[in-house]
Motif scaffolding. Structure first.
Motif, PDB file in Angstrom:
ATOM      1  N   ILE A   9     -19.905  11.914 -79.804  1.00 10.16           N
ATOM      2  CA  ILE A   9     -20.155  13.253 -79.259  1.00 10.16           C
ATOM      3  C   ILE A   9     -18.896  13.788 -78.595  1.00 10.16           C
ATOM      4  CG2 ILE A   9     -21.441  14.576 -77.528  1.00 10.16           C
ATOM      5  CD1 ILE A   9     -23.752  12.779 -77.874  1.00 10.16           C
ATOM      6  N   ALA A  10     -18.417  14.929 -79.081  1.00 10.90           N
ATOM      7  CA  ALA A  10     -17.335  15.635 -78.389  1.00 10.90           C
ATOM      8  C   ALA A  10     -17.986  16.607 -77.403  1.00 10.90           C
ATOM      9  CB  ALA A  10     -16.482  16.408 -79.390  1.00 10.90           C
ATOM     10  N   THR A  11     -17.585  16.542 -76.143  1.00  7.14           N
ATOM     11  CA  THR A  11     -18.216  17.392 -75.131  1.00  7.14           C
ATOM     12  C   THR A  11     -17.274  17.644 -73.964  1.00  7.14           C
ATOM     13  OG1 THR A  11     -20.172  17.667 -73.723  1.00  7.14           O
ATOM     14  CG2 THR A  11     -19.262  15.443 -73.867  1.00  7.14           C
ATOM     15  N   HIS A  12     -17.490  18.763 -73.269  1.00  9.26           N
ATOM     16  CA  HIS A  12     -16.808  18.899 -71.976  1.00  9.26           C
ATOM     17  C   HIS A  12     -17.852  19.069 -70.871  1.00  9.26           C
ATOM     18  CE1 HIS A  12     -16.701  23.195 -73.492  1.00  9.26           C
ATOM     19  NE2 HIS A  12     -17.283  23.340 -72.323  1.00  9.26           N
ATOM     20  N   ASP A  13     -19.079  18.640 -71.175  1.00  6.34           N
ATOM     21  CA  ASP A  13     -20.166  18.715 -70.188  1.00  6.34           C
ATOM     22  C   ASP A  13     -20.222  17.399 -69.410  1.00  6.34           C
ATOM     23  OD1 ASP A  13     -22.496  18.919 -68.766  1.00  6.34           O
ATOM     24  OD2 ASP A  13     -23.656  19.824 -70.403  1.00  6.34           O
ATOM     25  N   TYR A  14     -19.480  17.361 -68.317  1.00  6.25           N
ATOM     26  CA  TYR A  14     -19.356  16.096 -67.569  1.00  6.25           C
ATOM     27  C   TYR A  14     -20.659  15.695 -66.890  1.00  6.25           C
ATOM     28  CZ  TYR A  14     -14.422  16.362 -68.548  1.00  6.25           C
ATOM     29  OH  TYR A  14     -13.231  16.415 -69.206  1.00  6.25           O
TER      30      TYR A  14
END
Length: 227
Positions: free
Chosen positions: A196-201
């Motif tokens: 999963i690529a995400t920037h939702d920390y």
């Protein structure tokens, strides 16, 4: 010991002639749940594109789902893509057809022909994502979270070895994001490798797992602090 599902050695990823990520060496084993984090523009999408063969591997060595990315021929790309399921941020459902017909379209495009088998498969993946009751609805009749569940169902159609999810919660509210993540975790617990690529920390804190970070033109593993 089985082969890793993904293996990269000294890989540099190029967009046109620009090096986006350099000197990447990593392995991902079957059944892992892996996050790829980093700011917008840090190379997460380029990394994903390398895996589903939208970008060519020009430098370094790499294999993914038993395909050599360096020597991959154009004609082999559809077969590689059958072994992976891709979930995008913006769902990418075809707006002019029902949920059932969206999934039917994918099966037909990937070589299925038996009508009854196709129907059974569509019912099966809709069951897995808890959406069996919406097969006749059009995408615009569904909420964002429901559309993303359909996108996950679509990714499962060809029983892939790996699911690549590129910002799968990017267009969803926090509660719906958690539901989609729980769904992906369940699929992972049933044996599928998920990247999963995400920037939702916030999601990383809620569902901690192995994490790679794109920063300063490379990728490295980060250790999550546990409270």
């Amino acid at each position: 010991m089985s082969q890793p599902v993904l293996s990269l050695q000294n890989v540099t990823i190029y967009q046109d002639s620009n090096a986006v990520l350099s000197d990447i060496s990593l392995e991902v084993n079957h059944g892992e749940f892996l996050y790829l984090i980093g700011k917008t523009g840090s190379g997460k999408s380029s990394f994903m594109k390398l895996l589903y063969a939208d970008l060519k591997l020009k430098e370094g060595e790499g294999s993914f789902v038993d395909y050599d990315l360096k020597t991959l021929k154009e004609r082999d790309i559809p077969y590689l893509r059958r072994k992976i399921g891709i979930v995008f941020q913006d769902f990418k459902l075809l707006p002019d057809r029902s949920v059932f017909d969206n999934l039917h379209f994918v099966l037909k495009a990937t070589g299925w022909s038996d009508k009854e088998e196709m129907k059974v498969k569509i019912d099966e993946v809709l069951d897995k994502v808890g959406m069996r009751n919406v097969s006749n609805k059009m995408p615009h009749q569904l909420s964002g979270g429901e559309q993303q569940r359909i996108a996950v169902a679509r990714a499962l159609l060809n029983d892939p070895e790996v699911i690549l999810a590129d910002e799968p919660t990017g267009n969803l509210d926090p509660q719906t994001s958690v539901e989609v993540m729980q769904l992906l975790r369940e699929i992972n617990q049933n044996g599928k490798t998920i990247i999963i690529a995400t920037h939702d920390y916030a999601l990383l804190m809620k569902f901690p797992s192995k994490t790679l970070k794109c920063e300063d033109g490379t990728i490295f593993e980060v250790v999550q602090r546990t409270v």
